[in-house]
Structure formats: C-alpha cells, structure tokens
Design an enzyme around this catalytic site. Structure first.
Site, PDB file in Angstrom:
ATOM      1  N   LYS A 193       0.795  -1.232   0.000  1.00  0.00           N
ATOM      2  CA  LYS A 193       0.000   0.000   0.000  1.00  0.00           C
ATOM      3  C   LYS A 193       0.827   1.281   0.000  1.00  0.00           C
ATOM      4  O   LYS A 193       0.278   2.361  -0.223  1.00  0.00           O
ATOM      5  CB  LYS A 193      -0.988  -0.010   1.163  1.00  0.00           C
ATOM      6  CG  LYS A 193      -2.005  -1.124   1.121  1.00  0.00           C
ATOM      7  CD  LYS A 193      -2.855  -1.198  -0.140  1.00  0.00           C
ATOM      8  CE  LYS A 193      -3.594   0.036  -0.516  1.00  0.00           C
ATOM      9  NZ  LYS A 193      -4.834  -0.227  -1.280  1.00  0.00           N
TER      10      LYS A 193
HETATM   11  N1  PMP Z   1      -3.206  -7.386   1.323  1.00  0.00           N
HETATM   12  C1  PMP Z   1      -3.089  -6.527   2.355  1.00  0.00           C
HETATM   13  C2  PMP Z   1      -2.410  -7.007   3.604  1.00  0.00           C
HETATM   14  C3  PMP Z   1      -3.594  -5.224   2.257  1.00  0.00           C
HETATM   15  O1  PMP Z   1      -3.486  -4.372   3.292  1.00  0.00           O
HETATM   16  C4  PMP Z   1      -4.242  -4.829   1.059  1.00  0.00           C
HETATM   17  C5  PMP Z   1      -4.793  -3.435   0.946  1.00  0.00           C
HETATM   18  N2  PMP Z   1      -6.085  -3.227   1.395  1.00  0.00           N
HETATM   19  C6  PMP Z   1      -4.372  -5.762   0.021  1.00  0.00           C
HETATM   20  C7  PMP Z   1      -3.819  -7.026   0.179  1.00  0.00           C
HETATM   21  C8  PMP Z   1      -5.154  -5.479  -1.242  1.00  0.00           C
HETATM   22  O2  PMP Z   1      -4.647  -4.482  -2.070  1.00  0.00           O
HETATM   23  P1  PMP Z   1      -5.614  -3.550  -2.920  1.00  0.00           P
HETATM   24  O3  PMP Z   1      -6.194  -2.537  -1.971  1.00  0.00           O
HETATM   25  O4  PMP Z   1      -4.698  -2.930  -3.924  1.00  0.00           O
HETATM   26  O5  PMP Z   1      -6.684  -4.365  -3.548  1.00  0.00           O
END
Ligand code: PMP
Length: 333
Positions: A42
């Site tokens: 992130k």
């Molecule tokens: N894995 C973790 C541990 C996260 O914090 C996030 C972010 N919400 C994601 C996966 C998913 O990423 P995205 O928000 O880009 O879909």
C-alpha cells in the site's frame, strides 16, 4: 542508490517460489511488496494518491491527509506525509491487528478506531474518514477505494516492473482485492504489453467479487480473517478491471501457504499473501490445462507477517477463530 526516501517505494524484488512452483508444475513468482518502507504494497497507492492531490492543487503545504483503512494504507500515508510535511488522521476498524494500530501511533498519525460494520452504515470506517476530512481545515480525503490514483500506481509501477523482471514472459497474474487497485492496475498494465496475459481475481471467502465475475451478482459466501482483502462492491478502482477468471480461496488454504513459505522458504508473510499464492498455484494449473507450455505466473506478497504476531502467529488467537495452529507453535505449548 536512491536520491530520497520516497524513491524507496516500489521497484521491489521478484522471487521464484520453489514450493508453489513445484506444486503447480510451473514457475510461480512473488513480488516482494513487504520490502517497501511501510512493509506493504500500500505504500505505492499512498504515494500516488498524495502526489495526485498535490498536482491537482488540493493538498497544500502543511495540510492534512485523512484516510479510512484496514491499516496498511494508513501506514503508507503516514510515512509519505512525514516525508512531505503533512499531518495524518487515520480511521480504522477496531478488529484489525494491534501491530498495525501501534505502528500508526508510533509513526505520529492521529488514530481513530471504529467498530466494524457494513458499508451501508454511516459509521463505517470509510464514511467516518470522509466526514472527518470534510470537518478538518486544510484536509484531503485520500479515498483509496474510489480514487483511481491508487490503481495508476500499479499501472505505472508494479505492472511495468513485473514485465521487465520477467523479461516479457508472463502468462498469468493473480491477486486478491481490497480496494482492487492492485489487481485492476497490474491487470491493465500487463494487458497493455500483451493482451494474452491471463488476469485472475483470487477472492477470499466473505467477499462478493468471485460471484460477480463468475455470474454477475455481488454475493458473499462464508467469512475470512484475512486483513486488507475482501470487497463487497465494485469500487472505482475495480471499474473496467480486465478480470478473465476467478478463484475462491479459503483461509485454511491461505494459511497452508503462509506456513510452507515460512518453514520451507524463510518468508514470514500475512494471510493475504498466502491466499494470493494459493490463487497463483490454481492459475498455473489452469494455464497448463489450457495448453500453455511451462506457464509463468506472478502474484503479490502483500505485507510482512511481523504485522500479525498477535493474530496469525498466536496459537490462542488461531484456536479462537477455529483455524489450525501451525505445528511448530503447537510444539511450544
Ligand atoms: N493485502 C493486504 C495485507 C492489504 O493491506 C491490502 C490493501 N487493502 C491488500 C492485500 C489489497 O490491495 P488492494 O487494496 O490494492 O486491492
């Protein structure tokens, strides 16, 4: 050498994962997003969202960034804000890991926790963060779910890096969605290079996207303890995402890979990474069934397991959730 600390975000290493590759009978690669300064994928979205708000003239020197987050985006935003002289207010559901909350406080963010509730409830963390931004002078709302500066970080960054690191030989990509920024951005970016790269969504239980991409209806089934993933709507970042196929992966399958990657390959990861790896193995098998020779599949290793010592790596917590306890932790008891 990087010129400044913000340049440490992105350009993460890619690693071949031996166990998953053996299991799938083809090469599976993991993008090591836990090597970002905030230890998660992130950081990329945080940097792009902040730079975009500056470029549009919304975020002014000394301003405040407000965001609703499962934690990792908040950590990324706080680091970027510190580097650029902004304040940060983070709203988080209070069922996320203690490590994330402690980290946010340590970084100097103002942390507001709210009880977890459904998105339609005005007290949901996302709506609470929007209201706080409206009420705070000089504040912007990062709005990671619908602000497409998030997925642009993955079109410009993650997808291009993957293409270069894999020498343009990539048959499939998969990951789970929280905001959907990663799957949509990497999908769009890779399809620009080669439209034959198969893009698969890996959905945890309790999320509604698997059924949406399978048969057009947003319907959830079961539940998951994975943090940061599991979406119930088509966010702004997911609109137009080039999803070719989808898998639904249980927490048990995800934990199986978290355990194997830790014990066999020395990687300590969070559960979303384990779920992604399970999806990547399924995608590798599918590509072989489709007749692709020696397919090469990439996925995302989203964050470090050190963020979940009080949850995933605590036998009492796992037992309370009805999940299997890792055998090496079992032996210590
Ligand atoms: N894995 C973790 C541990 C996260 O914090 C996030 C972010 N919400 C994601 C996966 C998913 O990423 P995205 O928000 O880009 O879909």
């Amino acid at each position: 050498m990087r010129d400044n600390t913000l340049d440490l975000i992105g350009n993460t290493p890619l690693v071949r994962l031996a166990g998953p590759s053996e299991e799938a009978g083809c090469d599976i690669f993991g993008k090591c997003e836990f090597t970002n300064p905030g230890a998660s994928v992130k950081d990329r979205a945080a940097l792009y969202i902040v730079r975009d708000a500056e470029a549009r003239g919304e975020l002014k020197p000394g301003g405040t960034i407000v965001e609703g987050t499962a934690g990792n985006t908040g950590i990324g935003v706080s680091l970027v804000a510190n580097a650029l002289g902004y304040r940060t207010i983070i709203v988080m559901p209070d069922n996320q890991s203690k490590e994330k909350m402690d980290t946010l406080r340590a970084l100097g963010a103002q942390l507001v926790t709210v009880p977890p509730t459904k998105f339609a409830d005005p007290n949901h963390f996302v709506h609470t963060s929007r209201r706080l931004a409206e009420e705070t002078d000089g504040a912007i709302w990062a709005n990671q779910f619908d602000n497409t500066a998030n997925r642009k970080a993955h079109i410009d960054g993650t997808a291009k890096e993957l293409w270069a690191q894999m020498d343009g030989r990539i048959d499939g990509f998969t990951c789970a969605a929280g905001t959907g920024g990663t799957i949509a951005g990497v999908g769009m970016g890779l399809k620009e290079f080669d439209e034959n790269v198969l893009i698969a969504l890996t959905d945890p239980h309790g999320a509604a996207l698997y059924s949406y991409y399978a048969h057009g209806e947003l319907e959830a089934e079961g539940s998951s303890v994975a943090e940061g993933i599991g979406q119930g709507r088509i966010t702004g970042n997911l609109e137009g995402a080039p999803i070719d196929t989808q898998f639904r992966i249980s927490d048990e399958e995800g934990l199986h890979w978290v355990a194997r990657l830790l014990r066999e390959e020395g990687l300590c990861l969070g559960l979303s990474s384990g779920i992604n790896v399970a999806g990547a193995v399924a995608l590798g098998r599918l590509l072989k069934e489709q007749g692709r020779e020696s397919p090469r599949v990439a996925t995302i290793l989203c964050d470090t397991g050190f963020r979940y010592l009080s949850t995933l790596y605590d036998p009492a917590w796992l037992e309370e959730k009805g999940l299997p306890v890792f055998d090496w932790l079992q032996a210590d008891r």
